[in-house]
Design a protein around this motif. Structure first.
Motif, short mmCIF file in Angstrom:
data_model
loop_
_atom_site.label_atom_id
_atom_site.label_comp_id
_atom_site.label_asym_id
_atom_site.label_seq_id
_atom_site.Cartn_x
_atom_site.Cartn_y
_atom_site.Cartn_z
N VAL A 169 0.86 -1.20 0.00
CA VAL A 169 0.00 0.00 0.00
C VAL A 169 0.89 1.25 0.00
O VAL A 169 1.60 1.51 0.97
CB VAL A 169 -0.93 0.01 1.23
CG1 VAL A 169 -1.67 1.35 1.34
CG2 VAL A 169 -1.93 -1.13 1.16
N ILE A 170 0.82 2.01 -1.10
CA ILE A 170 1.61 3.23 -1.23
C ILE A 170 0.69 4.40 -0.88
O ILE A 170 -0.29 4.65 -1.60
CB ILE A 170 2.15 3.38 -2.68
CG1 ILE A 170 2.99 2.16 -3.07
CG2 ILE A 170 2.96 4.67 -2.83
CD1 ILE A 170 3.33 2.08 -4.56
N GLY A 171 0.97 5.11 0.22
CA GLY A 171 0.09 6.22 0.59
C GLY A 171 0.47 6.83 1.92
O GLY A 171 1.49 6.47 2.52
N GLY A 172 -0.38 7.76 2.36
CA GLY A 172 -0.11 8.52 3.58
C GLY A 172 -0.81 7.94 4.80
O GLY A 172 -1.12 6.74 4.85
N ASN A 173 -1.08 8.82 5.76
CA ASN A 173 -1.64 8.41 7.05
C ASN A 173 -2.91 7.59 6.95
O ASN A 173 -3.01 6.51 7.55
CB ASN A 173 -1.96 9.66 7.88
CG ASN A 173 -0.90 9.88 8.93
OD1 ASN A 173 -0.46 8.93 9.55
ND2 ASN A 173 -0.50 11.12 9.10
N GLY A 174 -3.91 8.11 6.22
CA GLY A 174 -5.18 7.40 6.10
C GLY A 174 -4.98 6.04 5.46
O GLY A 174 -5.52 5.02 5.92
N SER A 175 -4.18 6.02 4.40
CA SER A 175 -3.95 4.78 3.66
C SER A 175 -3.24 3.74 4.54
O SER A 175 -3.55 2.55 4.48
CB SER A 175 -3.08 5.06 2.42
OG SER A 175 -3.69 6.07 1.67
N GLN A 176 -2.30 4.20 5.36
CA GLN A 176 -1.58 3.24 6.22
C GLN A 176 -2.47 2.77 7.38
O GLN A 176 -2.30 1.66 7.88
CB GLN A 176 -0.26 3.84 6.74
CG GLN A 176 0.70 4.28 5.62
CD GLN A 176 0.97 3.21 4.56
OE1 GLN A 176 0.84 2.00 4.82
NE2 GLN A 176 1.34 3.62 3.35
N THR A 177 -3.45 3.61 7.74
CA THR A 177 -4.44 3.16 8.73
C THR A 177 -5.26 2.03 8.11
O THR A 177 -5.50 0.99 8.75
CB THR A 177 -5.38 4.33 9.15
OG1 THR A 177 -4.56 5.40 9.60
CG2 THR A 177 -6.32 3.91 10.27
#
Ligand code: ATP
Length: 323
Positions: free
Chosen positions: A99-107
């Motif tokens: 999963v490549i992404g920021g805070n929401g994506s890592q949540t």
């Protein structure tokens, strides 16, 4: 492990394509079959998978955006949505996900691991607000775009002795604004972590003229209480009392679309390949980021539980150097 999938999620960041390319080519090199998921978590739920070979990711290294598309996916916030995502991954024979992404994506990535599915995150957001990576994919390019605007505005501001305001992205985190203010030599900076009221700002800008500066430029983060809209409104309403006008430029999404620079291409490439190597080593439930110039991993559970602190010594430096 034979088949892995990769997706990009949340706000797009310059360098995401380089990360996708690295995941695909490092994976193929290791004998894996790699699938791309279109439109982030939405594509997971919809079962929108495409097989990606080395040639399929040719010519994207230098492009901003993401060839897989991204999405904000409210359905993924519900357990039903995530269970359907895991079902789709199983139905397509996928063994692990990047999963490549920021805070929401890592949540979201963490929530998938809670359902027992192996996930590795790659730190990517222009906000640079992700715990577990000193700097994230896209920040450097976004910063350079902000600087180009600041440099140009300073020229015109000097010609007309005008005060200018530049609003940069950053809903909750002032990193981009603060770094742009320091690197661009702004006279003032307003960030959510360190709010300034409009009258204090006016006094700082007036002070810049009184010290003989030909311009006064302030950088504002979009998430600050007094963002561009509010400041412009306030300055217009109190023009007589404050003594000068403030012209605003809101950079908005322009900051996302820049050609990724060398730093972001290298970072994204290292992190993308690093994610594949960690999966092959049997690790998951982690974020792959950068620390002290080395690839580092942090458990996703810690990534979602912690807030990355902003280095406020930069704020002090910005003030000192704006003399
Ligand atoms: P950026 O900060 O660069 O915009 P981001 O990854 O933080 O990137 P978000 O829009 O916050 O972007 O999150 C992307 C997606 O991640 C959301 O649309 C949603 O599908 C998923 N997501 C966010 N928060 C959660 C959560 N608490 N639980 C499950 N999924 C989530």
């Amino acid at each position: 492990m034979k088949r892995i999938a990769v997706l990009t999620s949340g706000g797009d960041a310059p360098g995401m394509n380089a990360a996708i390319r690295a995941v695909v080519r490092a994976g193929v090199h290791e004998g894996l079959q790699v699938f791309g998921v279109r439109r982030g978590f939405s594509g997971l739920i919809a079962g929108n998978f495409i097989n990606l070979e080395a040639r399929d990711v040719g010519g994207i290294l230098q492009q901003a955006g993401t060839m897989l598309g991204s999405a904000r996916c409210p359905e993924f916030r519900s357990e039903e949505g995530r269970i359907e995502a895991v079902r789709q991954l199983g139905a397509h024979g996928i063994d692990a996900l990047v999963v490549i992404g920021g805070n929401g994506s890592q949540t979201g990535a963490h929530q998938l691991t809670e359902l027992g599915f192996p996930v590795v995150g790659v730190a990517s957001t222009i906000d640079n607000d992700l715990y577990g990576s000193e700097i994230t994919i896209g920040v450097d390019t976004a910063l350079n775009i902000a600087l180009e605007a600041i440099d140009r505005l300073k020229v015109t501001a000097s010609s007309h002795q005008r005060a200018f305001l530049v609003e940069v992205m950053g809903r909750d985190c002032g990193y981009l604004a603060l770094a742009a203010a320091v690197a661009g030599g702004a006279e003032a900076v307003i960030i959510p972590e360190m709010e300034i009221d409009p009258d204090t700002l006016a006094a700082e800008l007036r002070g810049a003229y009184q010290r003989g500066k030909p311009h006064a430029l302030v950088v504002v983060a979009e998430g600050a209480k007094f963002n561009a809209d509010r400041l412009i409104h306030h300055f217009a309403e109190h023009r007589e009392r404050l003594g000068f006008e403030l012209r605003a430029t809101i950079l908005g999404h322009v900051q996302r679309g820049g050609t990724p620079g060398a730093f972001d291409r290298l970072l994204a490439t290292r992190l993308g390949a690093g994610a594949v190597h960690r999966l092959i080593a049997g690790e998951h439930g982690i974020l792959v980021g950068i620390g002290n110039s080395q690839i580092v991993t942090t458990p996703l559970v810690d990534v979602v539980a912690n807030r990355k602190p902003l280095d406020l010594s930069l704020f002090e430096l910005a003030r000192v150097l704006s003399r």
